[in-house]
Enzyme design. Structure first.
Site, PDB file in Angstrom:
ATOM      1  CD  GLU A 175     -53.157 -15.630 -44.289  1.00  0.00           C
ATOM      2  OE1 GLU A 175     -54.117 -15.001 -43.813  1.00  0.00           O
ATOM      3  OE2 GLU A 175     -52.343 -16.258 -43.598  1.00  0.00           O
ATOM      4  CD  GLU A 383     -48.326 -13.973 -43.015  1.00  0.00           C
ATOM      5  OE1 GLU A 383     -48.959 -14.328 -41.991  1.00  0.00           O
ATOM      6  OE2 GLU A 383     -48.797 -13.226 -43.885  1.00  0.00           O
TER       7      GLU A 383
HETATM    8  C1  BG6 Z   1     -51.835 -14.092 -41.316  1.00  0.00           C
HETATM    9  C2  BG6 Z   1     -51.873 -12.737 -41.953  1.00  0.00           C
HETATM   10  O1  BG6 Z   1     -53.080 -14.657 -41.449  1.00  0.00           O
HETATM   11  O2  BG6 Z   1     -51.652 -14.192 -39.957  1.00  0.00           O
HETATM   12  C3  BG6 Z   1     -51.149 -11.650 -41.164  1.00  0.00           C
HETATM   13  O3  BG6 Z   1     -51.388 -12.764 -43.269  1.00  0.00           O
HETATM   14  C4  BG6 Z   1     -51.480 -11.837 -39.702  1.00  0.00           C
HETATM   15  O4  BG6 Z   1     -51.516 -10.406 -41.665  1.00  0.00           O
HETATM   16  C5  BG6 Z   1     -50.950 -13.187 -39.257  1.00  0.00           C
HETATM   17  O5  BG6 Z   1     -50.995 -10.805 -38.884  1.00  0.00           O
HETATM   18  C6  BG6 Z   1     -51.095 -13.470 -37.791  1.00  0.00           C
HETATM   19  O6  BG6 Z   1     -52.421 -13.303 -37.391  1.00  0.00           O
HETATM   20  P1  BG6 Z   1     -52.776 -12.371 -36.163  1.00  0.00           P
HETATM   21  O7  BG6 Z   1     -54.247 -12.429 -36.048  1.00  0.00           O
HETATM   22  O8  BG6 Z   1     -52.083 -12.952 -34.985  1.00  0.00           O
HETATM   23  O9  BG6 Z   1     -52.260 -11.024 -36.503  1.00  0.00           O
END
Ligand code: BG6
Length: 485
Positions: A175, A383
């Protein structure tokens, strides 16, 4: 069949969020290890030294370091074709600038990758996922210094040479488009302001000073990434290196032209600034104009750097997608939370318990925009997932229909985009096993198909349990996305 035969189905995790063992086998501290746990109502805290008695969730995380065999076997049972995971830089170079890498750290990832391959799972590796060796922060102020470019490139080369026979897909920075935002200099760039060093007490993440030099830090990451891409290609081992961005579609809250224009600017600066540099190999004019208008001296972009950026363009574009947001110029409109950034509340969308807007159509919108913009670059969703509250029943079952719904709707939208001819090569669901949340540092916010008995008060025996979504995702992979019921 909309999805190609070798579509890369799988899951994505990151080292600091799963491994634990934060000082084991020679690992050094990283930025992630310096941030305490929090919750949706309690901010995570940071201090330049360890606070006695404070809870640091990454120190044990979900103990993947000792349990990776069990976890990878479960991923194999689901039929994963790929596992996106990151290497903890501080396991390989505990002090950031060590003359030699830490053999025990390298050995750990040898074992993890070999275990994946046993199940036919192709590792997809992020080199830097929200953790920079703490010693690099102390000595060089992270990516504020060009010295950190050299350290990163050396680290990348060591990884490519050691693992390149087994790992073909690599991502440089997770990111990266978060880096030029306000308040993310610590997590993304490992940059800590003098004021923070002088503080004698912890500071909440949102109170960290906004650093004007973050644009230069981001630029140094671009150069580091491009040099790593070049190094990977020079090895001639068939390695492919991608960028990784957090993609959030921005919609104007109203048709007021002011909202529309503000949305365009946000889209450019958030979604396209970094992608354009990494895919096209040069800064887009809107960023250079932004620097000019905001009196940001951009002499850090040297002629030599321009050449490096051109020569080190990425082979694939990967991104995370969780939500969309709205833009308004009306200051009285309420804001909802989000992944790295929040925005105005969209009246047509539901929100999760963490205030993230749920917008399956948005992923199609993103894919189409990206393909229009970068027509020759393969795309991959690395993701996407639903952070929710899971409860284990007395009989040990965990029913998570909300997660299945979220994923079904998003995968359906991806399928439609693929059917429209968008070249998507894979999809890895975020957090196939419960892990520490980045935003809040909690275990309470769970993403997994696999539940981990670990809680925010430090209790739990780390045992693993399948949720209902486990079998659902297994079927999705088995049928190559045909059966989403
Ligand atoms: C993304 C990241 O922004 O979102 C992850 O790359 C992160 O590392 C994921 O865990 C979800 O966000 P959160 O705050 O729910 O863990």
């Amino acid at each position: 069949m909309p999805f190609m035969k070798d579509f890369l189905w799988g899951g994505a995790i990151s080292a600091s969020q799963v491994e634990g063992a934060y000082l084991e086998d020679g690992k050094g501290l990283s930025t992630a290890d310096m941030i305490t746990g929090g919750s949706v109502n309690k901010e995570r805290m940071f201090f330049t030294e360890k606070v006695e008695g404070a809870y640091y969730p990454t120190h044990e995380a979900v103990d993947f370091y000792h349990r990776y065999k069990e976890d990878i076997a479960l991923f194999g049972e689901m039929g994963f074709k790929t596992l996106r995971l990151s290497i903890a830089w501080s396991r390989i170079f505990p002090n950031g600038d060590d003359a030699e890498p830490n053999e025990k750290g390298l050995q750990f990832y040898d074992d993890v990758f070999n275990e994946c391959l046993k199940y036919g799972i192709q590792p997809l590796v992020t080199l830097c996922h929200y953790e920079i060796p703490w010693e690099i922060v102390k000595k060089y102020n992270g990516f504020a210094s060009r010295k950190t470019i050299d350290l990163f490139v050396n680290y990348a080369k060591v990884c490519f040479e050691r693992f390149g026979d087994r790992v073909k897909y690599w991502l440089t920075f997770n990111e990266i488009n978060g880096a030029p935002l306000e308040g993310t200099a610590l997590s993304h760039l490992g940059m800590v302001d003098d004021f923070v060093w002088s503080l004698k007490k912890p500071i909440s993440i949102s109170e960290l000073p906004v650093l004007p030099s973050r644009y230069e830090g981001t630029h140094n990451q671009f150069v580091a990434s491009a040099l790593a891409v070049k190094a990977a290609h020079e090895l001639d081992m068939g390695l492919q290196v991608g960028c990784m961005l957090c993609n959030v579609p921005w919609y104007p809250l109203t048709p007021n032209p002011k909202d529309v224009l503000a949305t365009q600017t946000k889209d450019q600066m958030f979604n396209y600034y970094c992608g354009d540099v990494m895919v096209r190999g040069e800064y887009p004019t809107f960023v250079l104009d932004f620097f000019k208008k905001n009196n940001i001296d951009d002499s850090f972009i040297t002629e030599e750097d321009k050449q490096i950026l051109k020569e080190g363009t990425v082979d694939l574009y990967t991104f995370s997608y969780y939500m969309s947001n709205c833009i308004t110029t009306d200051p009285t409109v309420g804001i909802v939370g989000g992944n790295i950034v929040g925005g105005a509340k969209n009246p047509y969308l539901e929100i999760s318990d963490w205030g993230w807007q749920i917008d399956p159509e948005g992923i199609k919108y993103v894919l189409k925009n990206l393909h229009d913009r970068y027509p020759h670059t393969p795309l991959m969703i690395v993701e996407n997932g639903f952070g929710g509250i899971d409860k284990m029943e007395e009989d040990g079952s965990i029913h998570d229909p909300y997660r299945i719904d979220y994923l079904r709707q998003h995968i359906t939208a991806v399928k439609e985009a693929v059917a429209d001819g968008i070249p998507v090569i894979g999809y890895t669901a975020w957090g196939p096993i419960d892990l520490v949340s980045i935003g809040t540092g909690e275990m309470y916010k769970r993403y997994g198909f696999i539940y981990v008995d670990r809680h925010d008060d430090g209790t739990g025996d780390y045992s693993r349990h399948k949720k209902d979504s486990f079998d659902w995702y297994k079927k999705v992979i088995e049928t190559n996305g045909e059966d989403l019921s």
